[in-house]
Design a protein around this motif. Structure first.
Motif, PDB file in Angstrom:
ATOM      1  N   LEU A  62       0.742  -1.330  -0.218  1.00  0.00           N
ATOM      2  CA  LEU A  62       0.163  -0.004  -0.134  1.00  0.00           C
ATOM      3  C   LEU A  62       0.804   1.402  -0.159  1.00  0.00           C
ATOM      4  N   LYS A  63       1.938   1.122   0.559  1.00  0.00           N
ATOM      5  CA  LYS A  63       2.806   2.374   0.772  1.00  0.00           C
ATOM      6  C   LYS A  63       3.667   2.555  -0.564  1.00  0.00           C
ATOM      7  N   LYS A  64       4.020   1.451  -1.522  1.00  0.00           N
ATOM      8  CA  LYS A  64       4.345   1.598  -2.528  1.00  0.00           C
ATOM      9  C   LYS A  64       3.488   2.174  -3.749  1.00  0.00           C
ATOM     10  N   ASN A  65       2.154   1.673  -3.607  1.00  0.00           N
ATOM     11  CA  ASN A  65       1.199   2.031  -4.473  1.00  0.00           C
ATOM     12  C   ASN A  65       0.492   3.570  -4.247  1.00  0.00           C
ATOM     13  N   GLY A  66       0.992   4.035  -3.020  1.00  0.00           N
ATOM     14  CA  GLY A  66       0.535   5.166  -2.435  1.00  0.00           C
ATOM     15  C   GLY A  66      -1.295   5.251  -2.101  1.00  0.00           C
ATOM     16  N   CYS A  67      -1.700   4.115  -1.736  1.00  0.00           N
ATOM     17  CA  CYS A  67      -2.894   4.022  -1.015  1.00  0.00           C
ATOM     18  C   CYS A  67      -3.196   4.974  -0.146  1.00  0.00           C
ATOM     19  N   LYS A  68      -4.035   5.922   0.084  1.00  0.00           N
ATOM     20  CA  LYS A  68      -4.239   6.802   1.247  1.00  0.00           C
ATOM     21  C   LYS A  68      -4.869   6.064   2.405  1.00  0.00           C
ATOM     22  N   ILE A  69      -4.252   6.025   3.776  1.00  0.00           N
ATOM     23  CA  ILE A  69      -4.915   5.366   4.788  1.00  0.00           C
ATOM     24  C   ILE A  69      -5.088   6.355   5.990  1.00  0.00           C
ATOM     25  N   ILE A  70      -6.414   6.309   6.192  1.00  0.00           N
ATOM     26  CA  ILE A  70      -6.706   7.283   7.585  1.00  0.00           C
ATOM     27  C   ILE A  70      -6.855   6.001   8.723  1.00  0.00           C
ATOM     28  N   TYR A  71      -6.221   6.255   9.987  1.00  0.00           N
ATOM     29  CA  TYR A  71      -6.526   5.434  10.788  1.00  0.00           C
ATOM     30  C   TYR A  71      -7.281   6.409  11.981  1.00  0.00           C
ATOM     31  N   MET A  72      -8.258   5.723  12.610  1.00  0.00           N
ATOM     32  CA  MET A  72      -9.237   6.642  13.474  1.00  0.00           C
ATOM     33  C   MET A  72      -8.706   5.991  14.726  1.00  0.00           C
ATOM     34  N   VAL A  73      -8.415   6.970  15.796  1.00  0.00           N
ATOM     35  CA  VAL A  73      -8.169   6.610  17.357  1.00  0.00           C
ATOM     36  C   VAL A  73      -9.309   7.119  18.348  1.00  0.00           C
ATOM     37  N   ARG A  74      -9.575   6.500  19.142  1.00  0.00           N
ATOM     38  CA  ARG A  74     -10.578   6.979  19.885  1.00  0.00           C
ATOM     39  C   ARG A  74     -10.168   6.492  21.641  1.00  0.00           C
ATOM     40  N   ASN A  75     -10.475   7.385  22.362  1.00  0.00           N
ATOM     41  CA  ASN A  75     -10.059   7.001  23.822  1.00  0.00           C
ATOM     42  C   ASN A  75     -10.752   5.750  24.420  1.00  0.00           C
ATOM     43  N   MET A  95      -2.258   8.665   7.695  1.00  0.00           N
ATOM     44  CA  MET A  95      -2.846   9.739   8.544  1.00  0.00           C
ATOM     45  C   MET A  95      -3.617   9.188   9.826  1.00  0.00           C
ATOM     46  N   PHE A  96      -3.136   9.672  10.908  1.00  0.00           N
ATOM     47  CA  PHE A  96      -3.907   9.319  12.200  1.00  0.00           C
ATOM     48  C   PHE A  96      -4.692  10.344  12.485  1.00  0.00           C
ATOM     49  N   MET A  97      -5.937   9.891  12.797  1.00  0.00           N
ATOM     50  CA  MET A  97      -7.043  10.896  13.377  1.00  0.00           C
ATOM     51  C   MET A  97      -7.733  10.584  14.462  1.00  0.00           C
ATOM     52  N   ALA A  98      -7.750  11.515  15.688  1.00  0.00           N
ATOM     53  CA  ALA A  98      -8.471  11.137  16.982  1.00  0.00           C
ATOM     54  C   ALA A  98      -9.800  11.592  16.764  1.00  0.00           C
ATOM     55  N   TYR A  99     -10.550  10.834  17.124  1.00  0.00           N
ATOM     56  CA  TYR A  99     -12.142  11.119  17.295  1.00  0.00           C
ATOM     57  C   TYR A  99     -12.165  12.300  17.984  1.00  0.00           C
ATOM     58  N   GLU A 100     -11.412  12.639  19.232  1.00  0.00           N
ATOM     59  CA  GLU A 100     -11.611  13.740  20.080  1.00  0.00           C
ATOM     60  C   GLU A 100     -11.262  15.158  19.343  1.00  0.00           C
ATOM     61  N   ASP A 101     -10.349  14.788  18.556  1.00  0.00           N
ATOM     62  CA  ASP A 101      -9.791  15.931  17.878  1.00  0.00           C
ATOM     63  C   ASP A 101     -10.866  16.559  16.676  1.00  0.00           C
ATOM     64  N   LEU A 102     -11.328  15.535  15.893  1.00  0.00           N
ATOM     65  CA  LEU A 102     -12.253  15.548  14.982  1.00  0.00           C
ATOM     66  C   LEU A 102     -13.698  16.444  15.809  1.00  0.00           C
ATOM     67  N   LYS A 103     -13.812  15.913  16.690  1.00  0.00           N
ATOM     68  CA  LYS A 103     -15.138  16.174  17.565  1.00  0.00           C
ATOM     69  C   LYS A 103     -14.805  17.833  18.078  1.00  0.00           C
ATOM     70  N   LYS A 104     -13.668  18.085  18.611  1.00  0.00           N
ATOM     71  CA  LYS A 104     -13.441  19.260  18.930  1.00  0.00           C
ATOM     72  C   LYS A 104     -13.341  20.399  18.029  1.00  0.00           C
ATOM     73  N   ASN A 105     -12.448  20.284  16.745  1.00  0.00           N
ATOM     74  CA  ASN A 105     -12.455  21.055  15.840  1.00  0.00           C
ATOM     75  C   ASN A 105     -12.494  20.475  14.341  1.00  0.00           C
ATOM     76  N   THR A 106     -13.836  20.306  14.207  1.00  0.00           N
ATOM     77  CA  THR A 106     -14.255  19.455  12.960  1.00  0.00           C
ATOM     78  C   THR A 106     -13.819  19.938  11.725  1.00  0.00           C
ATOM     79  N   ALA A 107     -14.040  21.289  11.318  1.00  0.00           N
ATOM     80  CA  ALA A 107     -13.704  22.069  10.292  1.00  0.00           C
ATOM     81  C   ALA A 107     -12.094  21.970  10.067  1.00  0.00           C
TER      82      ALA A 107
END
Ligand code: A3P
Length: 309
Positions: A138-151, A218-230
């Motif tokens: 996936l790295k070689k192909n450049g497939c974008k990965i978003i990994y969600m993290v939550r408390n 890209m790692f994304m935290a649920y809490e960050d997304l909630k706090k400042n979605t835009a």
């Protein structure tokens, strides 16, 4: 239905795959694959197939997560970012079921269906731990990965409520209708859910953690997304190489807000994926002792990383 995509004389015999799938459903303790224990629904043929043969390009996006970490929300945001200009595509992507887009679920033939989608950017999902995804490819192909993290505390409560909806799950080892019993099963890693014996949600995060700084991840935290979605949606647009104006970003935020998605039900069963959509709900459920127990385990698991809850 899937077979309709093939000319009659080239239709593969899927009887063994169906038999395998049924056997997964019949196995009440979940299914093991490479020592990971899964819920019914994950198919080892499909897992194998995606590892060896799935070939996403740098147009593809994979939303990776542990269940109950905001997967549905993130997937809706990504769909809105990418397909906002086309109501038709957005509608179609909404209706592509989990069986098609989840790497580990359904039968491998679904990959043929996804290949036939009449546009390039496909959105995939997975609850697999990183070692079961071919990260090098996936790295070689450049497939974008978003990994969600939550408390994990909020994830645990969300998970508890989710599991109550299924009598079959409630009967599995480590699951219970009683919160205290459920908590013990959760924290002592008894629950079979995308985890090896002795592993639980933090181990899933740790399996993806080494890839967090890769260009295609890209790692994304649920809490960050909630706090400042835009702000986070803007970061996602940049990561996905999609240009969106500030007004468009604000309307993406609105269309994927909890209230809006719950009302629309987003092509999904309302009660299944939408509950409270808040941060800190664990405080209403955890005892002080449970909270301390969890803090201790989390501290132990994440020491030496920059992950904080
Ligand atoms: P709660 O049970 O804490 O409410 P997943 O999609 O990975 O199964 O995660 C489900 C969790 O995400 C649930 O958490 C659900 O309510 C929450 N959720 C779903 N859509 C959301 C949204 N648009 N905004 C915030 N949270 C959302």
């Amino acid at each position: 239905k899937v077979l309709e995509y093939f000319p009659e004389d080239k239709r593969p015999d899927i009887t063994p795959l169906i038999a395998e799938r049924m056997s997964i459903y019949e196995n009440p303790v979940g299914k093991e694959y490479k020592n990971y224990r899964f819920w019914p629904g994950s198919n080892k043929y499909t897992m194998e197939w995606q590892y060896d043969n799935w070939n996403p390009t740098n147009d593809d996006v994979l939303v990776a997560s542990y269940p109950k970490t905001g997967t549905t929300w993130m997937t809706a945001i990504v769909k809105n970012i990418i397909y906002r200009d086309s109501a038709e595509k957005l509608e179609m992507m909404k209706s592509i079921s989990f069986l098609y887009s989840y790497l580990e679920q359904g039968i491998p033939l679904k990959y043929e269906v996804m290949e036939k989608l009449p546009w390039k950017r496909r959105i995939w999902g997975t609850h697999l731990p990183a070692p079961l995804v071919n990260m090098e490819k996936l790295k070689k192909n450049g497939c974008k990965i978003i990994y969600m993290v939550r408390n994990p505390k909020d994830q645990a409560v969300s998970w508890f409520h989710f599991c109550q909806k299924d009598p079959f799950i409630k009967s599995m080892e480590g699951y219970s209708e009683n919160w205290d019993e459920f908590f013990d099963g959760y924290i002592s890693a008894k629950q079979a859910n995308c985890a090896k014996e002795g592993e639980w949600y933090p181990d899933h995060i740790l399996s993806w953690y080494p890839y967090r700084n890769d260009d295609n991840v890209m790692f994304m935290a649920y809490e960050d997304l909630k706090k400042n979605t835009a702000v986070e949606v803007k970061k996602l647009c940049d990561f996905l190489n999609v240009k969106r104006t500030n007004d468009e970003i604000l309307s993406i935020v609105k269309d994927t807000s909890f209230d809006h998605m719950q009302t629309e039900a987003y092509g999904l069963s309302k009660s299944y994926f939408f509950r409270k959509g808040r941060v800190g709900e664990w405080k209403r459920r955890f005892t002080v002792l449970q909270s301390e127990q969890m803090d201790e385990k989390i501290e132990e698991k994440f020491s030496g990383t920059d992950i904080k809850f």
